[in-house]
Scaffold this active site. Structure first.
Site, PDB file in Angstrom:
ATOM      1  N   HIS A   1      87.194  38.705 -99.713  1.00 38.22           N
ATOM      2  CA  HIS A   1      88.381  37.875 -99.966  1.00 38.22           C
ATOM      3  C   HIS A   1      88.502  37.437-101.434  1.00 38.22           C
ATOM      4  CE1 HIS A   1      88.019  37.937 -95.730  1.00 38.22           C
ATOM      5  NE2 HIS A   1      87.279  36.859 -95.585  1.00 38.22           N
TER       6      HIS A   1
ATOM      7  N   GLU B   1      86.028  25.352 -97.338  1.00 37.65           N
ATOM      8  CA  GLU B   1      86.170  25.126 -95.896  1.00 37.65           C
ATOM      9  C   GLU B   1      85.481  23.838 -95.486  1.00 37.65           C
ATOM     10  OE1 GLU B   1      85.690  28.657 -93.305  1.00 37.65           O
ATOM     11  OE2 GLU B   1      84.552  29.399 -95.001  1.00 37.65           O
TER      12      GLU B   1
ATOM     13  N   LYS C   1      89.664  21.922 -96.414  1.00 39.85           N
ATOM     14  CA  LYS C   1      89.956  23.343 -96.203  1.00 39.85           C
ATOM     15  C   LYS C   1      91.092  23.676 -97.168  1.00 39.85           C
ATOM     16  CE  LYS C   1      90.730  27.294 -93.938  1.00 39.85           C
ATOM     17  NZ  LYS C   1      89.841  28.403 -94.108  1.00 39.85           N
TER      18      LYS C   1
ATOM     19  N   ASP D   1      79.708  37.115 -97.477  1.00 43.67           N
ATOM     20  CA  ASP D   1      80.714  36.732 -96.489  1.00 43.67           C
ATOM     21  C   ASP D   1      82.098  36.521 -97.119  1.00 43.67           C
ATOM     22  OD1 ASP D   1      81.496  35.929 -93.840  1.00 43.67           O
ATOM     23  OD2 ASP D   1      81.533  33.855 -94.542  1.00 43.67           O
TER      24      ASP D   1
ATOM     25  N   ARG E   1      79.193  45.714 -73.785  1.00 41.75           N
ATOM     26  CA  ARG E   1      77.982  46.033 -73.021  1.00 41.75           C
ATOM     27  C   ARG E   1      77.985  45.351 -71.655  1.00 41.75           C
ATOM     28  NH1 ARG E   1      73.994  46.442 -78.093  1.00 41.75           N
ATOM     29  NH2 ARG E   1      75.015  44.544 -78.727  1.00 41.75           N
TER      30      ARG E   1
ATOM     31  N   LYS F   1      84.921  43.694 -91.950  1.00 43.07           N
ATOM     32  CA  LYS F   1      83.895  43.471 -92.959  1.00 43.07           C
ATOM     33  C   LYS F   1      82.635  42.940 -92.266  1.00 43.07           C
ATOM     34  CE  LYS F   1      84.596  38.679 -94.123  1.00 43.07           C
ATOM     35  NZ  LYS F   1      83.423  38.188 -93.491  1.00 43.07           N
TER      36      LYS F   1
END
Ligand code: BG6
Length: 523
Positions: free
Chosen positions: A278, A254, A383, A273, A79, A186
C-alpha cells in the site's frame, strides 16, 4: 437436473446450481461492466477471515446493485468438511455481521453459493474440483470462464497454483475456451528471492495477463482519484516538484491492533504488511510522471520508474531514516488495550515491528532533495490514511516588517480514509483593522458530493478481475522493484546484532515512538 450417481455422486452442488437472476442494469453503473461475461468464482480459503469479512459482503453488494454477470456462481473451497447448506449458513452469518441483513436478498444470493471441501496438498482433491467445475459450468453455462481467488495463507500459494495447473484448471477447457484468471492476495513473497520464486511457479501455469495481484488500496476511490487530481487539472502539476514542494508525508495509521492475525503478523511485521504494497503504491501515485495514455500497462510503467528511482537506504546509517516501533498497552477510544506482546499468539519477547517511519528520496529530476516520509502503524491515535504535500514557504516575506515571524507554508492534503477529502491550506488576511494573517482551508469532501455509486475497494477489485482490467493490480516487475528496495532494509533490521535496540516502544493511542515524532516534526 437429477442427482448424479456412481463416481460423480461424491460431487455435491452442481445439481442444485442456480444462476443469480440479474434484473435490468441500474442506470448509472459503468457501461464497461456490461461487458463482464459469465463466470464461476472459486474462492480457495473460503472458511477464512478474508472471505467472510471482505469477499462475501463485497459480492453481496454487487449482487444487490445488480453488477454481477449473469450467470454467476461462487464455489467456496476449504479444508473443513461442510455441505452447501452449512457453508451458506456460515456466509449468511458473515453477511449479518457485516450489517447486511435483508433475508430475501440473502437467500437469493446464497442460492448460487456452493462449497467443496478439498485438501491443498492432495492432487485428487483438485481433480475432484476440476470435475465439479466442469459439471457446474455445463449446468449454468459459464463458458468455461473461472476466477480462482487465493484467499489462503501465502505458504499455500505455490502448492495450490501447481495443483491447479496439474489438473489443467489454469488454461480453460481442452479447446482453449474460457477465460481463466488467478487472483493473488498480498504478500507476494517475503523478500526479493521468494517473490521471484513464487512468480516463476505461477508463470509455469498462468500467463501474466491472467494474474491479478491485489492491493486493495488501489481500488479505493480516493486513491484512484490521485491521478485524476494531478493530471486532469492544469494548476497543480507545475507546482508538483522540488522547486515548490518541501516534503511529502504519506501516512496510514490505524487504531486497531493485530486482532486475531498474530500468526500472520508475527511472520510479517509492518514493513511487509503495509510498506511493500500500500505505502509503495501511494508513493508511486504521488511521485510518478503522467503516462501519455491512461492505460494499464502505461500507468504501471510509470509507477515502476518511481520504485526504481528510490535511493537505496544507507544500511550503515539506517537509524537516521528508519524508525521501527512496537505498541505497548494504552487507551484507544476510552478502552484499555493490551501491549502487542500480550496479544494472543504473539511471542512474549517478540521483536516484530508494528510501526515504521521511513524517510525516502526519489532520485530523479523532479524530486531531487525532497524527502518523502512514509508512516504506518497499529494502535495509534487515529485511523487515518492521507498524503500531505507540504509546499515551500514564500521565498521572501514582504510582511515581515509588520507581522514578523514566518508565514505558514501552504499544505495540500489528499485524505484517503476515513476522511475522504482534498484540503488546501492557504493564508488570508484576518478580517479587521489590525493587520494579521490566518490559515484557512478549501475543503472538498467526497461524501458531500458522491452519495451514489460508491464502490467499496473489494467490490472494485472483484469487478476488475472479472473484466480483466489490470490497471489497479501489481505487475511482477513492480513487485520485484519494491522488494529490491526493501529487502536490504529488512535484512539489516532482522539480522543486526542490536535488533532489539532498533525497536522503539510506544504507548497505544499515541502517534508512535517519540524518535519518529522528532524526525517528522523537525523544522
Ligand atoms: C491490510 C493489512 O492490507 O490493510 C492490515 O494487512 C491493515 O494489517 C489493512 O489493517 C488496512 O487497510 P484499510 O483499508 O483499513 O486502511
Amino acid at each position: 437436473m437429477p442427482a448424479s450417481k456412481g463416481k460423480d455422486a461424491i460431487l455435491p452442488g452442481p445439481a442444485m446450481a442456480k444462476c443469480i437472476p440479474v434484473p435490468d442494469r441500474k442506470a448509472g453503473t459503468e457501461p464497461r461492466e456490461e461487458s463482464i461475461e459469465p463466470c464461476i468464482l472459486v474462492i480457495l480459503g473460503a472458511t477464512g477471515d478474508l472471505t467472510s469479512r471482505k469477499l462475501m459482503p463485497a459480492l453481496f453488494h454487487l449482487y444487490l446493485s445488480k453488477r454481477l454477470p449473469q450467470p454467476f456462481s461462487i464455489v467456496g473451497c476449504g479444508r473443513t468438511v461442510l455441505d452447501d447448506d452449512q457453508f451458506r449458513g456460515s456466509m449468511s452469518g458473515a453477511l449479518h455481521d457485516a450489517g447486511l441483513t435483508d433475508r430475501e436478498d440473502t437467500a437469493g444470493f446464497l442460492s448460487s453459493v456452493h462449497y467443496l471441501a478439498l485438501q491443498y496438498d492432495d492432487l485428487a482433491s483438485f481433480e475432484r474440483l476440476a470435475a465439479y467445475l466442469g459439471k457446474l459450468d455445463r449446468e449454468i453455462c459459464a463458458g468455461h470462464s473461472t476466477l480462482f481467488y487465493l484467499a489462503l495463507p501465502p505458504a499455500l500459494y505455490a502448492p495450490v497454483v501447481e495443483k491447479l495447473g496439474q489438473v489443467r484448471l489454469a488454461s480453460g477447457d481442452e479447446r482453449g475456451r474460457g477465460r481463466i484468471r488467478l487472483v493473488v492476495e498480498k504478500p507476494f513473497g517475503r523478500d526479493l528471492a521468494s517473490a521471484v520464486k513464487l512468480d516463476r511457479t505461477i508463470h509455469e501455469y498462468f500467463q501474466e495477463k491472467q494474474i491479478f495481484r491485489i492491493d486493495h488500496y488501489l481500488a479505493k476511490e480516493t486513491v484512484q482519484n490521485i491521478l485524476m487530481f494531478r493530471f486532469a487539472n492544469a494548476i497543480f502539476e507545475p507546482l508538483w516538484n522540488r522547486r515548490y514542494i518541501d516534503s511529502v508525508r504519506i501516512s496510514a495509521t490505524e487504531t486497531l491492533g493485530v486482532e486475531h492475525r498474530a500468526g500472520y503478523y508475527e511472520q510479517t511485521g509492518v514493513v511487509r504488511d503495509m510498506f511493500q504494497n500500500h505505502m509503495m503504491q501511494l508513493l508511486a501515485l504521488t511521485a510518478m510522471e503522467p503516462p501519455s495514455v491512461f492505460e494499464a500497462e502505461r500507468v504501471r510503467d510509470e509507477k515502476i520508474k518511481v520504485h526504481r528511482s528510490l535511493r537505496p537506504f544507507q544500511v550503515d546509517a539506517i537509524k537516521e531514516d528508519l524508525i521501527l516501533g512496537q505498541y505497548e498497552s494504552g487507551t484507544i477510544n476510552g478502552q484499555k488495550v493490551l501491549s502487542y506482546r500480550k496479544e494472543q499468539g504473539v511471542a512474549d519477547h517478540s521483536l516484530t515491528p508494528t510501526y515504521a517511519m521511513m524517510k525516502l528520496y526519489v532520485e530523479n529530476w523532479r524530486w531531487q532533495g525532497v524527502p518523502f516520509f512514509l508512516v504506518s502503524g497499529k494502535r495509534l491515535a487515529e485511523k487515518k490514511s492521507e498524503i500531505s504535500i507540504r509546499f515551500k514557504p514564500v521565498p521572501h516575506s514582504m510582511f515581515s516588517n509588520i507581522l514578523g515571524g514566518k508565514i505558514t507554508a501552504n499544505q495540500l492534503i489528499l485524505g484517503i480514509y476515513p476522511d475522504e477529502r482534498i484540503k488546501l491550506t492557504f493564508q488570508t488576511k484576518t478580517p479587521g483593522a489590525r493587520l494579521s494573517l490566518q490559515s484557512v482551508v478549501m475543503d472538498f469532501h467526497y461524501q458531500e458530493r458522491c452519495t451514489d455509486n460508491q464502490t467499496e475497494a473489494y467490490e472494485k477489485v472483484l469487478l476488475d478481475c472479472m473484466l480483466g482490467d489490470q490497471m489497479l493490480f501489481w505487475r511482477q516487475d513492480g513487485v520485484e522493484a519494491c522488494w529490491a528496495f526493501l529487502t536490504p532494509i529488512l535484512s539489516e533490521c532482522e539480522s543486526c546484532s542490536d535488533k532489539a535496540k532498533m525497536l522503539h516502544f510506544y504507548e497505544s493511542g499515541r502517534w508512535g515512538p517519540s524518535a519518529a515524532e522528532k524526525i517528522l516534526n523537525a523544522p
